[in-house]
Motif scaffolding. Structure first.
Motif, short mmCIF file in Angstrom:
data_model
loop_
_atom_site.label_atom_id
_atom_site.label_comp_id
_atom_site.label_asym_id
_atom_site.label_seq_id
_atom_site.Cartn_x
_atom_site.Cartn_y
_atom_site.Cartn_z
N ALA A 146 2.98 -1.28 -4.38
CA ALA A 146 3.16 -2.72 -4.24
C ALA A 146 4.31 -3.24 -5.10
O ALA A 146 4.75 -4.37 -4.91
CB ALA A 146 1.87 -3.44 -4.65
N GLY A 147 4.80 -2.42 -6.03
CA GLY A 147 5.80 -2.88 -6.98
C GLY A 147 7.23 -2.59 -6.58
O GLY A 147 8.13 -2.67 -7.40
N ILE A 148 7.46 -2.21 -5.31
CA ILE A 148 8.81 -2.02 -4.81
C ILE A 148 8.94 -2.81 -3.51
O ILE A 148 7.94 -3.10 -2.84
CB ILE A 148 9.13 -0.53 -4.56
N PRO A 149 10.15 -3.19 -3.11
CA PRO A 149 10.31 -4.00 -1.91
C PRO A 149 9.77 -3.34 -0.64
O PRO A 149 9.22 -4.00 0.22
CB PRO A 149 11.84 -4.20 -1.82
N GLN A 150 9.94 -2.01 -0.54
CA GLN A 150 9.47 -1.29 0.64
C GLN A 150 8.06 -0.77 0.39
O GLN A 150 7.86 0.31 -0.13
CB GLN A 150 10.42 -0.13 0.96
N LYS A 151 7.06 -1.58 0.76
CA LYS A 151 5.66 -1.17 0.53
C LYS A 151 5.39 0.14 1.24
O LYS A 151 5.68 0.29 2.43
CB LYS A 151 4.70 -2.26 1.02
N THR A 152 4.82 1.11 0.51
CA THR A 152 4.66 2.46 1.03
C THR A 152 3.22 2.90 0.87
O THR A 152 2.68 2.89 -0.24
CB THR A 152 5.59 3.43 0.27
N ILE A 153 2.59 3.32 1.96
CA ILE A 153 1.21 3.78 1.95
C ILE A 153 1.17 5.22 1.44
O ILE A 153 1.89 6.08 1.94
CB ILE A 153 0.58 3.71 3.35
N VAL A 154 0.30 5.49 0.45
CA VAL A 154 0.20 6.85 -0.10
C VAL A 154 -1.19 7.45 0.08
O VAL A 154 -1.39 8.64 -0.19
CB VAL A 154 0.60 6.88 -1.58
N TRP A 155 -2.16 6.66 0.51
CA TRP A 155 -3.52 7.16 0.70
C TRP A 155 -4.27 6.18 1.58
O TRP A 155 -4.09 4.96 1.47
CB TRP A 155 -4.25 7.30 -0.63
N THR A 156 -5.12 6.71 2.48
CA THR A 156 -5.90 5.87 3.37
C THR A 156 -7.36 6.30 3.35
O THR A 156 -7.66 7.49 3.44
CB THR A 156 -5.38 5.93 4.82
N ALA A 157 -8.27 5.34 3.21
CA ALA A 157 -9.70 5.63 3.21
C ALA A 157 -10.19 5.77 4.65
O ALA A 157 -9.83 4.97 5.52
CB ALA A 157 -10.46 4.49 2.53
N ASN A 158 -10.99 6.81 4.90
CA ASN A 158 -11.58 7.01 6.24
C ASN A 158 -10.52 6.78 7.32
O ASN A 158 -10.68 5.95 8.21
CB ASN A 158 -12.76 6.07 6.44
N ARG A 159 -9.47 7.56 7.26
CA ARG A 159 -8.26 7.29 8.02
C ARG A 159 -8.45 7.28 9.53
O ARG A 159 -7.61 6.71 10.24
CB ARG A 159 -7.19 8.32 7.63
N ASP A 160 -9.51 7.89 10.04
CA ASP A 160 -9.71 7.93 11.49
C ASP A 160 -10.66 6.85 11.99
O ASP A 160 -10.99 6.81 13.18
CB ASP A 160 -10.20 9.31 11.92
N ASP A 161 -11.12 5.97 11.10
CA ASP A 161 -11.92 4.82 11.54
C ASP A 161 -11.04 3.77 12.19
O ASP A 161 -9.84 3.67 11.89
CB ASP A 161 -12.66 4.19 10.35
N MET A 162 -11.63 2.97 13.05
CA MET A 162 -10.89 1.90 13.69
C MET A 162 -10.49 0.85 12.66
O MET A 162 -11.26 0.55 11.75
CB MET A 162 -11.73 1.25 14.79
N PRO A 163 -9.30 0.26 12.78
CA PRO A 163 -8.92 -0.84 11.89
C PRO A 163 -9.90 -2.01 12.04
O PRO A 163 -10.55 -2.16 13.07
CB PRO A 163 -7.52 -1.23 12.38
N VAL A 164 -10.00 -2.81 10.99
CA VAL A 164 -10.91 -3.95 11.00
C VAL A 164 -10.11 -5.24 11.15
O VAL A 164 -8.89 -5.27 10.98
CB VAL A 164 -11.76 -4.00 9.70
N SER A 165 -10.81 -6.33 11.45
CA SER A 165 -10.16 -7.62 11.66
C SER A 165 -9.91 -8.32 10.33
O SER A 165 -10.34 -7.85 9.26
CB SER A 165 -11.03 -8.51 12.55
N SER A 166 -9.24 -9.45 10.38
CA SER A 166 -8.92 -10.21 9.18
C SER A 166 -10.15 -10.83 8.53
O SER A 166 -10.08 -11.34 7.41
CB SER A 166 -7.91 -11.32 9.51
N ASN A 167 -11.30 -10.78 9.21
CA ASN A 167 -12.54 -11.34 8.66
C ASN A 167 -13.41 -10.29 7.97
O ASN A 167 -14.53 -10.60 7.55
CB ASN A 167 -13.35 -12.01 9.77
#
Length: 312
Positions: A65-86
């Motif tokens: 989060a501390g650089i302009p190009q936000k970079t994902i380095v780890w994902t929890a339960n990566r094969d689960d469906m994404p969730v909504s904004s709620n």
């Protein structure tokens, strides 16, 4: 979701113990949502644990989060469906980390059998759950997805697995495996592990309990059970104010990236397992073959066939 960059506070000279002493504790009962209070920052603000946006919703993970190009380095339960904004993620009073969707689905993001008292997002990029005695109960460093960070080790029989794409972080086609025979090998994920299916290897057979290690300066190397370095994959890149990460990319190539805080916002490739983008086996599917166009892999159908999915 745009956590405020605070790179001016980040000190690359800090070691792991200093970062842990300066940790921000996350107390039981804390919660996050995708659109409000969406992440827990590390002390310097370099890393964050929380929600990040995908094309069709939100996922939970660790990102820079501390650089302009936000970079994902780890994902929890990566094969689960994404969730909504709620959706809501809650660090419950009994120490469970639970993701709750608006449909009422509950997903545990970290499995523990010992009571958890608090959590911390460390400046190393490691998210840790602690007991009341400050013992580590669970840490993201022991459950890597596609990336290895400085100070993190790839242990015997642990794998890095590529993502589908740069925006879809679910399980992809390729893996990097630290084998029990001491060899570090890249394979297509769906094929049986074995020499004929490997497309890159460290050639370090015959050692016991070998681990892959990455240092702050980009030194990438293999260590055996005695603590001896058995192979240097890179010699390191001692540049000031630079961070590194090792990633198996969606195209199956293992790359070491560097980012210099005094330069531009982009990542640079310091090392890669191959310079031939067609090397990864299984990159192209049945009845197709790989050619290199403008240094990128391009899958072509053999005569008489056409692409099953022209968008892919």
């Amino acid at each position: 979701m745009n956590p405020l960059p605070r790179t001016c506070k980040f000190d690359l000279r800090r070691n792991g113990s200093e970062a842990q002493q300066a940790q921000f504790n996350i107390s039981l009962g804390s919660s996050l949502t995708p659109t409000n209070n969406n992440s827990w920052l590390s002390p310097s603000g370099l890393y964050a644990f929380g929600f990040y946006q995908q094309p069709n919703g939100y996922a939970v993970g660790i990102f820079l989060a501390g650089i302009p190009q936000k970079t994902i380095v780890w994902t929890a339960n990566r094969d689960d469906m994404p969730v909504s904004s709620n959706a809501t993620m809650q660090f419950t009073s009994n120490g469970s980390l639970i993701l709750r969707s608006t449909e009422g689905r509950e997903t545990y993001l970290a499995n523990t059998t010992t009571a958890v008292s608090y959590a911390s997002m460390l400046d190393s990029g490691n998210f840790v759950l602690y007991s009341s005695d400050q013992e580590t109960i669970w840490q993201s460093f022991e459950h890597p997805t596609d990336t290895l960070l400085p100070g993190q080790k790839l242990l015997t029989e642990v794998k890095l697995i590529s993502s589908v794409s740069e925006t879809d972080h679910s399980t992809g086609l390729f893996c990097l495996r630290m084998q029990s025979d001491g060899n570090l090998v890249q394979y297509p994920l769906e094929n049986p592990f074995g020499g004929k299916n490997a497309y890159w290897y460290s050639d370090t057979y015959g050692k016991i309990d070998v681990t892959l290690n990455l240092d702050d300066d980009g030194h990438l190397y293999l260590v055996d059970v005695t603590g001896s370095i058995i192979k240097n994959i890179t010699d390191g890149y001692p540049l000031e104010k630079t961070i590194h990460r090792l990633k198996i990319d969606p195209d199956g190539i293992l790359r070491l990236y560097s980012h210099n805080f005094h330069g531009n916002s982009n990542w640079s490739i310091s090392w890669s397992s191959t310079n031939d983008s067609c090397d990864p086996k299984g990159l192209c599917g049945s009845n197709s073959y790989c050619v290199v166009n403008y240094q990128k892999a391009d899958c072509q159908c053999i005569p008489g066939f056409e692409l099953v999915n022209r968008a892919n």
